[in-house]
Write an enzyme that holds these catalytic residues in place. Structure first.
Site: not given
Ligand code: PA5
Length: 417
Positions: A265, A287, A399
């Site tokens: 990410e 494996h 989202k």
């Molecule tokens: O790293 C990030 O910012 C995302 O993976 C969020 O943690 C994830 O989308 C969840 O978001 P939130 O904490 O706002 O619910």
């Protein structure tokens, strides 16, 4: 690299920026507050279960640390064996059957729900929160609030507004700490403390890691710089863009999940460049994926994690009657070390590069150092790649599309192609 580290240090002071995670060890007050809340919850003997409701960066860190530190059969242990710590469950998906399967078996009156969402509006988490709230209200009436604690932005978002209005216990995630960099904020620390872990030990590890990795005088031995440069060089100069993380430990398997999210990410922002992290675990994946790593496309740089000392060496019994003499006198610890070292060398023979990071043992201090190291590596690599490691526009778009497909108010203008 000096410029990058200097820049990170300077930006950490800016609350409007995204480097608040760099100095979380300084927040002793928050750490003490978390510990006090958890100690009181445990001492009250009101709860058997903790159910974490969250997703992505709001779930992977605590899950990884729980798996690393607690018994694999933690939830089967008696309260005495758990030292009073709560059993741990996590709902990080919207699979209706999975959710029902967990919640229908728990005594909700003795369950503390910990809802974690930095933004306060993530559909997966909020739907679980709404379900939990309704179920608690049915069983506990107005007392339902005693079984809920929230972790969210200190000011923004629907969940913050709700907990303020309802007077629900809550902890803030600093605005400058993004989801996947939040494991040492209340996001990871509160669930661990509720399971009976002393959070100050993590803080000590973070402090040591900060002092080591942000020290400009020791740049050549700086592991965060070494890892970031290795990732970048392997990708850009050697065409090795696939990056498996392979801990030789079942307790560290979920660290790979956490790592995959952190790198994917943060650095997956440009169609032309960037590593693709992959989850693996040794010796199990010897494996499974190892054949591909060894003789498949030469596009991989593998990171191994080695645990030098396990808590149990676990001798392998010799059984001369059955004729299994090869392993007689060995221990599982020696075997897993030999498997990891042997695999790294076999890969090297096939010209597959790897790096091994060694933990002296699995404990809070070392885990804090390890995860912090990966966070620094990712932030530095972001600069090398010229991408912003702290945003996630691809995730945000998904989202929005989800809400648009559900026909929600405010999302009508979004055309989902
Ligand atoms: O790293 C990030 O910012 C995302 O993976 C969020 O943690 C994830 O989308 C969840 O978001 P939130 O904490 O706002 O619910």
């Amino acid at each position: 690299l000096i410029k990058i580290l200097n820049d990170m240090e300077a930006r950490a002071a800016d609350e409007a920026d995204w480097l608040g995670w760099l100095k979380l060890h300084e927040d002793v007050q928050s750490s003490n507050k978390i510990q006090r809340f958890a100690d009181q919850a445990i001492a009250s003997q009101k709860f058997d279960n903790l159910v974490l409701l969250g997703i992505g960066g709001s779930a992977l860190g605590p899950q990884a640390l729980v798996q690393a530190l607690l018994s694999p059969l933690w939830n089967e242990l008696s309260v005495q064996q758990r030292g009073g710590g709560l059993k741990f469950y996590c709902i990080d998906n919207v699979d209706p059957d999975w959710t029902e399967g967990i919640l229908s078996q728990l005594n909700l009156k003795r369950t503390l729900f910990c809802v974690i969402t930095k933004s306060g509006g993530t559909a997966e988490t909020i739907s679980a929160f709404l379900w939990a709230r309704k179920a608690l209200m049915e069983q506990l009436g107005a007392q339902w609030k005693d079984n809920m604690v929230a972790i969210t932005d200190p000011q923004k978002g629907a969940l913050r507004a709700f907990v303020q209005e309802e007077g629900i216990a809550s902890f803030p995630v600093k605005p400058s700490v993004g989801g996947r960099f939040s494991v040492f904020s209340p996001v990871g620390m509160l669930p661990l403390a509720l399971a009976g872990i002393k959070v100050d030990k993590f803080r000590q590890g973070l402090k040591a890691a900060y002092e080591e990795l942000m020290d400009l005088n020791n740049l050549t031995s700086n592991k965060a710089c070494q890892l970031a440069v290795s990732l970048y060089h392997a990708d850009q100069k050697l065409g090795k863009r696939i990056n498996p993380l392979m801990p030789y430990s079942s307790h560290l398997a979920k660290i790979s999940d956490w790592y995959v999210q952190l790198v994917a990410e943060s650095l997956g922002k440009n169609p032309q460049v960037g590593p693709t992290p992959i989850k693996a675990v040794g010796a199990t994946d010897q494996h499974s994926q190892l054949q591909l790593f060894s003789e498949g496309p030469k596009d991989k740089l593998i990171f191994f994690l080695k645990v030098a000392k396990f808590k149990n060496a676990f001798p392998i019994p010799s059984d001369p009657v059955a004729g299994f003499t090869d392993l007689a006198g060995e221990t599982l610890e020696r075997l897993i070390h030999a498997e990891g070292d042997g695999t790294a060398r076999a890969l090297a023979k096939n010209e597959v590069p790897s790096l091994t990071l060694e933990l002296s043992e699995i404990n809070e201090f070392n885990l804090a150092q390890l995860l912090y190291l990966f966070q620094c590596m990712t932030a530095i690599a972001g600069q090398l790649y010229g991408v912003n490691p702290f945003n996630q526009p691809g995730v945000e778009l998904s989202k929005k599309y989800t809400y648009a497909l559900l026909g929600k108010k405010g999302f009508e203008h979004i055309e989902v192609k």
